[in-house]
Write a protein that holds these residues in place. Structure first.
Motif, PDB file in Angstrom:
ATOM      1  N   MET A 180      -8.001 -27.742  -8.011  1.00  0.00           N
ATOM      2  CA  MET A 180      -6.786 -28.400  -7.538  1.00  0.00           C
ATOM      3  C   MET A 180      -5.560 -27.555  -7.856  1.00  0.00           C
ATOM      4  O   MET A 180      -4.658 -27.398  -7.024  1.00  0.00           O
ATOM      5  CB  MET A 180      -6.658 -29.778  -8.186  1.00  0.00           C
ATOM      6  N   ASP A 181      -5.535 -27.009  -9.066  1.00  0.00           N
ATOM      7  CA  ASP A 181      -4.399 -26.187  -9.477  1.00  0.00           C
ATOM      8  C   ASP A 181      -4.260 -24.960  -8.585  1.00  0.00           C
ATOM      9  O   ASP A 181      -3.143 -24.581  -8.205  1.00  0.00           O
ATOM     10  CB  ASP A 181      -4.583 -25.762 -10.937  1.00  0.00           C
ATOM     11  N   ALA A 182      -5.398 -24.347  -8.233  1.00  0.00           N
ATOM     12  CA  ALA A 182      -5.349 -23.156  -7.370  1.00  0.00           C
ATOM     13  C   ALA A 182      -4.784 -23.502  -6.000  1.00  0.00           C
ATOM     14  O   ALA A 182      -3.979 -22.747  -5.440  1.00  0.00           O
ATOM     15  CB  ALA A 182      -6.744 -22.552  -7.236  1.00  0.00           C
ATOM     16  N   GLY A 183      -5.195 -24.649  -5.454  1.00  0.00           N
ATOM     17  CA  GLY A 183      -4.690 -25.057  -4.160  1.00  0.00           C
ATOM     18  C   GLY A 183      -3.211 -25.372  -4.189  1.00  0.00           C
ATOM     19  O   GLY A 183      -2.454 -24.980  -3.282  1.00  0.00           O
TER      20      GLY A 183
ATOM     21  N   LEU B  36     -10.083 -20.271  -0.672  1.00  0.00           N
ATOM     22  CA  LEU B  36     -10.623 -21.375  -1.466  1.00  0.00           C
ATOM     23  C   LEU B  36     -11.613 -22.186  -0.636  1.00  0.00           C
ATOM     24  O   LEU B  36     -12.655 -22.625  -1.145  1.00  0.00           O
ATOM     25  CB  LEU B  36      -9.482 -22.271  -1.955  1.00  0.00           C
ATOM     26  N   TYR B  37     -11.302 -22.407   0.621  1.00  0.00           N
ATOM     27  CA  TYR B  37     -12.207 -23.131   1.527  1.00  0.00           C
ATOM     28  C   TYR B  37     -13.558 -22.420   1.604  1.00  0.00           C
ATOM     29  O   TYR B  37     -14.613 -23.045   1.453  1.00  0.00           O
ATOM     30  CB  TYR B  37     -11.566 -23.228   2.907  1.00  0.00           C
ATOM     31  N   ARG B  38     -13.535 -21.115   1.825  1.00  0.00           N
ATOM     32  CA  ARG B  38     -14.787 -20.369   1.952  1.00  0.00           C
ATOM     33  C   ARG B  38     -15.603 -20.424   0.668  1.00  0.00           C
ATOM     34  O   ARG B  38     -16.842 -20.568   0.705  1.00  0.00           O
ATOM     35  CB  ARG B  38     -14.493 -18.916   2.355  1.00  0.00           C
ATOM     36  N   GLU B  39     -14.938 -20.327  -0.468  1.00  0.00           N
ATOM     37  CA  GLU B  39     -15.655 -20.376  -1.744  1.00  0.00           C
ATOM     38  C   GLU B  39     -16.278 -21.751  -1.969  1.00  0.00           C
ATOM     39  O   GLU B  39     -17.397 -21.856  -2.485  1.00  0.00           O
ATOM     40  CB  GLU B  39     -14.705 -20.026  -2.896  1.00  0.00           C
TER      41      GLU B  39
ATOM     42  N   LEU C 279      -3.917 -29.990   0.492  1.00  0.00           N
ATOM     43  CA  LEU C 279      -5.119 -29.634  -0.263  1.00  0.00           C
ATOM     44  C   LEU C 279      -6.300 -30.506   0.154  1.00  0.00           C
ATOM     45  O   LEU C 279      -7.434 -30.041   0.247  1.00  0.00           O
ATOM     46  CB  LEU C 279      -4.849 -29.778  -1.767  1.00  0.00           C
ATOM     47  N   LEU C 280      -6.045 -31.784   0.449  1.00  0.00           N
ATOM     48  CA  LEU C 280      -7.104 -32.681   0.907  1.00  0.00           C
ATOM     49  C   LEU C 280      -7.665 -32.241   2.253  1.00  0.00           C
ATOM     50  O   LEU C 280      -8.858 -32.405   2.515  1.00  0.00           O
ATOM     51  CB  LEU C 280      -6.581 -34.114   1.001  1.00  0.00           C
ATOM     52  N   ILE C 281      -6.801 -31.688   3.113  1.00  0.00           N
ATOM     53  CA  ILE C 281      -7.282 -31.162   4.392  1.00  0.00           C
ATOM     54  C   ILE C 281      -8.316 -30.067   4.146  1.00  0.00           C
ATOM     55  O   ILE C 281      -9.392 -30.041   4.754  1.00  0.00           O
ATOM     56  CB  ILE C 281      -6.108 -30.602   5.222  1.00  0.00           C
ATOM     57  N   VAL C 282      -7.997 -29.159   3.221  1.00  0.00           N
ATOM     58  CA  VAL C 282      -8.868 -28.016   2.956  1.00  0.00           C
ATOM     59  C   VAL C 282     -10.167 -28.448   2.291  1.00  0.00           C
ATOM     60  O   VAL C 282     -11.262 -28.055   2.718  1.00  0.00           O
ATOM     61  CB  VAL C 282      -8.135 -26.982   2.084  1.00  0.00           C
ATOM     62  N   THR C 283     -10.068 -29.265   1.246  1.00  0.00           N
ATOM     63  CA  THR C 283     -11.283 -29.691   0.542  1.00  0.00           C
ATOM     64  C   THR C 283     -12.148 -30.587   1.425  1.00  0.00           C
ATOM     65  O   THR C 283     -13.376 -30.520   1.368  1.00  0.00           O
ATOM     66  CB  THR C 283     -10.924 -30.431  -0.755  1.00  0.00           C
ATOM     67  N   GLY C 284     -11.509 -31.419   2.253  1.00  0.00           N
ATOM     68  CA  GLY C 284     -12.276 -32.257   3.170  1.00  0.00           C
ATOM     69  C   GLY C 284     -13.016 -31.428   4.197  1.00  0.00           C
ATOM     70  O   GLY C 284     -14.185 -31.697   4.514  1.00  0.00           O
ATOM     71  N   ALA C 285     -12.350 -30.404   4.730  1.00  0.00           N
ATOM     72  CA  ALA C 285     -13.000 -29.526   5.697  1.00  0.00           C
ATOM     73  C   ALA C 285     -14.164 -28.778   5.058  1.00  0.00           C
ATOM     74  O   ALA C 285     -15.225 -28.613   5.672  1.00  0.00           O
ATOM     75  CB  ALA C 285     -11.986 -28.534   6.267  1.00  0.00           C
ATOM     76  N   ALA C 286     -13.985 -28.328   3.818  1.00  0.00           N
ATOM     77  CA  ALA C 286     -15.057 -27.606   3.123  1.00  0.00           C
ATOM     78  C   ALA C 286     -16.252 -28.519   2.878  1.00  0.00           C
ATOM     79  O   ALA C 286     -17.408 -28.110   3.057  1.00  0.00           O
ATOM     80  CB  ALA C 286     -14.534 -27.052   1.797  1.00  0.00           C
ATOM     81  N   ARG C 287     -15.983 -29.751   2.496  1.00  0.00           N
ATOM     82  CA  ARG C 287     -17.085 -30.681   2.221  1.00  0.00           C
ATOM     83  C   ARG C 287     -17.856 -31.007   3.498  1.00  0.00           C
ATOM     84  O   ARG C 287     -19.087 -31.014   3.507  1.00  0.00           O
ATOM     85  CB  ARG C 287     -16.547 -31.960   1.583  1.00  0.00           C
TER      86      ARG C 287
END
Length: 307
Positions: free
Chosen positions: A137-140, A105-108, A158-166
């Motif tokens: 969000m549901d996928a995470g 999800l992060y890579r996408e 999930l916030l760790i992952v989305t924050g890192a991606a952003r």
């Protein structure tokens, strides 16, 4: 008895529950066509180039025709973000265990930012509230469904992952823009920046940074963002293991207290002031260090010139 909140028009449009306009242009028009045209403009020229007038001109209509479908630019931007974000792939949802799914999800998400960098310019206005953002969000959360984490802990991961991606998207998209503007390859930009740092950063003023430069850290081709995410997920894995073994670590006291609840406590305010004063003293000390280092270099240059 609770009542359902009145949905803002943009959110209602995203969920397909908004009332359709009573009148429209004679030729075919739809919210989808408007959003697609706006995304094309943003992809080409950035978010600032998007206006109702620009979108209308691209479609061959008047701005007033658009307002019958999308009544505000803020709603249009929300729908553009929804269109650009899309849905997580089936592959990411079945990439393996919880960690492999989150990494996929992060890579996408990073790729979304690279395809549509203007998405990073859209202001964050609270919890994501559109179908596609809900799907991400549901996928995470689904990736973490079989772990012993509580629901709020899963959201935190999930916030760790989305924050890192952003953050990764912000930096990588900026460098992609530099490559286009300067006509330079990624490796050429890295070499230019390394050379610039070597000419500006001295061991006297910035010893740790200079040591990293001399070690070639800024020419290293490994992905620092992926490294950071991996180490974060290592910590999550350790936490999950501890919880599974009945060793849930206690949360620190400050994690249980809301600052607003203790803001009127005298000792708490005094401690806050102490932190601010210490931070100011540290900033002043760094300024003094830079100034004395600059003066020392100037004295040394004068001495060399006089010999």
């Amino acid at each position: 008895m609770t009542t359902e909140p009145e949905l803002p028009r943009g959110i209602a449009l995203a969920w397909g529950v908004a009332a359709s306009p009573q009148r429209g242009p004679k030729r075919e028009m739809s919210v989808e066509r408007i959003v697609e045209a706006a995304v094309e403009i943003a992809d080409a020229d950035g978010l600032s180039a998007v206006s109702m007038a620009a979108v209308a001109a691209r479609l061959g209509y008047t701005p007033m025709s658009l307002y019958r479908y999308v009544s505000a630019k803020e709603d249009l931007i929300l729908l553009m973000q929804e269109e650009a974000t899309g849905l997580p792939s089936a592959e990411s949802r079945h990439a393996g265990g919880w960690r492999e799914q989150l990494e996929a999800l992060y890579r996408e998400q990073v790729q979304i930012y690279l395809r549509h960098p203007w998405v990073l310019d859209v202001a964050i206005r609270g919890i994501p509230s559109t179908p596609h953002s809900a799907a991400w969000m549901d996928a995470g959360l689904q990736a973490l469904a079989d772990t012993p984490l509580t629901h709020d802990e899963r959201l935190a991961v999930l916030l760790i992952v989305t924050g890192a991606a952003r953050w990764s998207g912000i930096v990588l998209a900026s460098y992609a823009r530099l490559e286009r503007e300067r006509g330079m390859a990624e490796s050429e930009i890295a070499q230019y920046e390394d050379a610039m740092f070597r000419s500006l950063i001295t061991a006297d003023a910035y010893p740790a940074l200079r040591e990293a430069i001399d070690a070639g850290a800024f020419l290293d081709e490994s992905d620092p963002f992926a490294f950071g995410l991996e180490r974060s997920l290592d910590g999550v894995a350790d936490y999950i293991e501890a919880v599974a073994e009945g060793r849930r670590p206690p949360r620190a006291p400050w994690q249980r207290l809301d600052d607003a609840e203790i803001a009127d406590d005298k000792r708490y305010r005094e401690a806050q002031k102490g932190v601010r004063d210490a931070e100011k003293s540290l900033r002043d000390a760094h300024r003094m260090l830079r100034q004395t280092a600059r003066e020392a270099r100037e004295r040394r240059a004068r001495q060399r010139g006089g010999n």
